[in-house]
Design a protein around this motif. Structure first.
Motif, PDB file in Angstrom:
ATOM      1  N   ARG A 169       9.145   8.474  -4.662  1.00  0.00           N
ATOM      2  CA  ARG A 169       8.235   7.772  -4.917  1.00  0.00           C
ATOM      3  C   ARG A 169       8.554   6.379  -4.508  1.00  0.00           C
ATOM      4  NH1 ARG A 169       3.115   9.492  -7.092  1.00  0.00           N
ATOM      5  NH2 ARG A 169       2.568   7.161  -6.401  1.00  0.00           N
ATOM      6  N   THR A 170       7.844   5.413  -3.955  1.00  0.00           N
ATOM      7  CA  THR A 170       8.018   3.974  -4.074  1.00  0.00           C
ATOM      8  C   THR A 170       7.353   3.463  -4.892  1.00  0.00           C
ATOM      9  OG1 THR A 170       6.143   3.481  -2.452  1.00  0.00           O
ATOM     10  CG2 THR A 170       8.324   4.167  -1.374  1.00  0.00           C
ATOM     11  N   TYR A 171       8.049   1.995  -5.507  1.00  0.00           N
ATOM     12  CA  TYR A 171       7.521   1.319  -6.387  1.00  0.00           C
ATOM     13  C   TYR A 171       6.977  -0.093  -5.951  1.00  0.00           C
ATOM     14  CZ  TYR A 171       9.938   4.358  -9.687  1.00  0.00           C
ATOM     15  OH  TYR A 171      10.269   5.720 -10.727  1.00  0.00           O
ATOM     16  N   GLN A 172       6.110  -0.575  -7.154  1.00  0.00           N
ATOM     17  CA  GLN A 172       5.656  -1.986  -6.941  1.00  0.00           C
ATOM     18  C   GLN A 172       6.281  -2.985  -7.791  1.00  0.00           C
ATOM     19  OE1 GLN A 172       2.625  -2.726  -4.834  1.00  0.00           O
ATOM     20  NE2 GLN A 172       3.579  -0.935  -3.949  1.00  0.00           N
ATOM     21  N   GLU A 173       6.357  -4.022  -7.582  1.00  0.00           N
ATOM     22  CA  GLU A 173       7.248  -5.072  -8.230  1.00  0.00           C
ATOM     23  C   GLU A 173       6.789  -5.250  -9.602  1.00  0.00           C
ATOM     24  OE1 GLU A 173       6.744  -8.821  -6.216  1.00  0.00           O
ATOM     25  OE2 GLU A 173       4.329  -8.743  -6.321  1.00  0.00           O
ATOM     26  N   THR A 178       3.791   3.132  -6.029  1.00  0.00           N
ATOM     27  CA  THR A 178       2.832   2.948  -5.249  1.00  0.00           C
ATOM     28  C   THR A 178       1.626   3.993  -5.026  1.00  0.00           C
ATOM     29  OG1 THR A 178       4.545   1.837  -4.259  1.00  0.00           O
ATOM     30  CG2 THR A 178       2.565   2.493  -2.522  1.00  0.00           C
ATOM     31  N   SER A 179       0.436   3.529  -5.027  1.00  0.00           N
ATOM     32  CA  SER A 179      -0.697   4.599  -4.883  1.00  0.00           C
ATOM     33  C   SER A 179      -0.396   5.362  -3.901  1.00  0.00           C
ATOM     34  CB  SER A 179      -1.911   3.704  -4.562  1.00  0.00           C
ATOM     35  OG  SER A 179      -3.075   4.716  -4.378  1.00  0.00           O
ATOM     36  N   ARG A 180      -0.789   6.730  -4.047  1.00  0.00           N
ATOM     37  CA  ARG A 180      -0.745   7.792  -3.092  1.00  0.00           C
ATOM     38  C   ARG A 180      -1.747   7.557  -1.961  1.00  0.00           C
ATOM     39  NH1 ARG A 180       1.884  12.857  -3.724  1.00  0.00           N
ATOM     40  NH2 ARG A 180       2.785  12.985  -5.928  1.00  0.00           N
ATOM     41  N   ASN A 184       2.933   4.253   2.529  1.00  0.00           N
ATOM     42  CA  ASN A 184       4.363   4.086   1.925  1.00  0.00           C
ATOM     43  C   ASN A 184       4.615   4.481   0.711  1.00  0.00           C
ATOM     44  OD1 ASN A 184       2.951   1.865   0.826  1.00  0.00           O
ATOM     45  ND2 ASN A 184       4.581   0.403   1.093  1.00  0.00           N
ATOM     46  N   ALA A 185       3.830   5.469   0.291  1.00  0.00           N
ATOM     47  CA  ALA A 185       3.910   5.974  -1.199  1.00  0.00           C
ATOM     48  C   ALA A 185       4.892   6.878  -1.463  1.00  0.00           C
ATOM     49  CB  ALA A 185       2.671   6.349  -1.690  1.00  0.00           C
ATOM     50  N   LEU A 186       5.224   7.614  -0.362  1.00  0.00           N
ATOM     51  CA  LEU A 186       6.416   8.710  -0.571  1.00  0.00           C
ATOM     52  C   LEU A 186       7.414   8.499   0.210  1.00  0.00           C
ATOM     53  CD1 LEU A 186       3.867  11.830  -0.185  1.00  0.00           C
ATOM     54  CD2 LEU A 186       4.640  10.777  -2.389  1.00  0.00           C
ATOM     55  N   GLN A 210       7.798  -4.607  -2.185  1.00  0.00           N
ATOM     56  CA  GLN A 210       7.870  -5.937  -1.746  1.00  0.00           C
ATOM     57  C   GLN A 210       9.401  -6.693  -1.461  1.00  0.00           C
ATOM     58  OE1 GLN A 210       6.156  -4.894  -4.622  1.00  0.00           O
ATOM     59  NE2 GLN A 210       4.067  -5.033  -3.635  1.00  0.00           N
ATOM     60  N   GLY A 211      10.271  -5.726  -1.856  1.00  0.00           N
ATOM     61  CA  GLY A 211      11.732  -6.233  -1.443  1.00  0.00           C
ATOM     62  C   GLY A 211      12.334  -7.076  -2.756  1.00  0.00           C
TER      63      GLY A 211
END
Length: 256
Positions: A169-173, A178-180, A184-186, A210-211
């Protein structure tokens, strides 16, 4: 020496509907989160999954979800803290009976899907869940999103609480997943997933979509059992972690 647990959601088949490759994945993980019939699973599946996990010396965990079979427990339902408390107690009790009857012992509790995400941000929900776990068995370990309200609530009441991170899963700052609903959630690339995990364990950081770098603590790594590449992930990640000097063990063996 860095030590980490690897967990996977299991027992999510229902009746004639089959999900996941549980028996094969159990060879590569250290903790199993077993569905209890609310978001997925049924009594026969619970029994079979408990038995398989015990045979492979995998830690047994309760995976309680919202009562939403059709939505697989991934749809938000506006429940009260009291309702959250009740459904956690109920589902722990259901799995406990199967574990006890097979001669095993429960290790942990990890809320599923929407309940997990809702509790991550809501202190009242998290406190209700932590209280439910504590009152049933204060020796149980509570899994929560790393740095979340759920981990804080567990530690506040006196539970061993594990910071969970996600390989796929990807992460928010802000440290949330990140919502499914987002494209770009997975993370589907094995190398990218492993590199993210190794950095989280060794450096305590993850790069958000967001980098920016986000500080994070990793006690247990989740592999989603319903993913298309779940078995491949399960085979690849422990090997890569060992090669990078990270030991893999059951959470109950090292979490203080």
């Amino acid at each position: 020496m860095h030590i980490v647990d690897i967990n996977c959601d299991m027992g999510e088949s229902f009746g004639s509907y089959k999900m996941g490759r549980d028996e094969e994945i159990l060879d590569h993980i250290t903790s199993a989160n077993i569905a209890c019939g609310f978001h997925a699973g049924d009594p026969a599946t619970m029994r079979k999954t408990v038995r398989m996990a015990l045979e492979k010396n995998v830690g047994l965990g309760v995976h309680p979800g919202l009562q939403d079979l059709q939505g697989f427990g991934r749809r938000d339902i506006n429940i009260s803290p009291q309702e959250a408390y009740d459904l956690i107690v109920y589902q722990i009790g259901a799995l406990y009976a199967f574990v006890k009857s097979e001669g095993g012992k429960l290790q942990h509790v990890k809320p599923h899907g929407a309940l997990f995400n809702m509790a991550s941000k809501s202190a009242p929900l998290s406190e209700a869940i932590a209280e439910a776990v504590y009152k049933v068995d204060p020796e149980l370990i509570l899994f929560g999103l790393a740095g979340s309200e759920l981990v804080k609530a567990g530690r506040k009441i006196g539970l061993r609480s594990a910071n969970e991170v996600f390989s796929d899963r990807t992460y928010q700052e802000d440290g949330s997943l990140t919502s499914r609903r987002e494209s770009n959630a997975l993370i589907t690339d094995h190398t990218a997933a492993v590199n993210q995990v190794i950095r989280m364990v060794k450096e305590g950081k993850v790069t958000s979509v967001q980098g920016t770098d986000v500080s994070i603590e990793a006690n247990t790594i989740c592999i989603h059992g319903d993913g298309e590449s779940a078995l491949e992930f399960a085979q690849y990640i422990p090997k890569a972690l060992n090669e990078s000097g990270i030991q893999v063990a059951k959470i109950s063996e090292f979490l203080k």
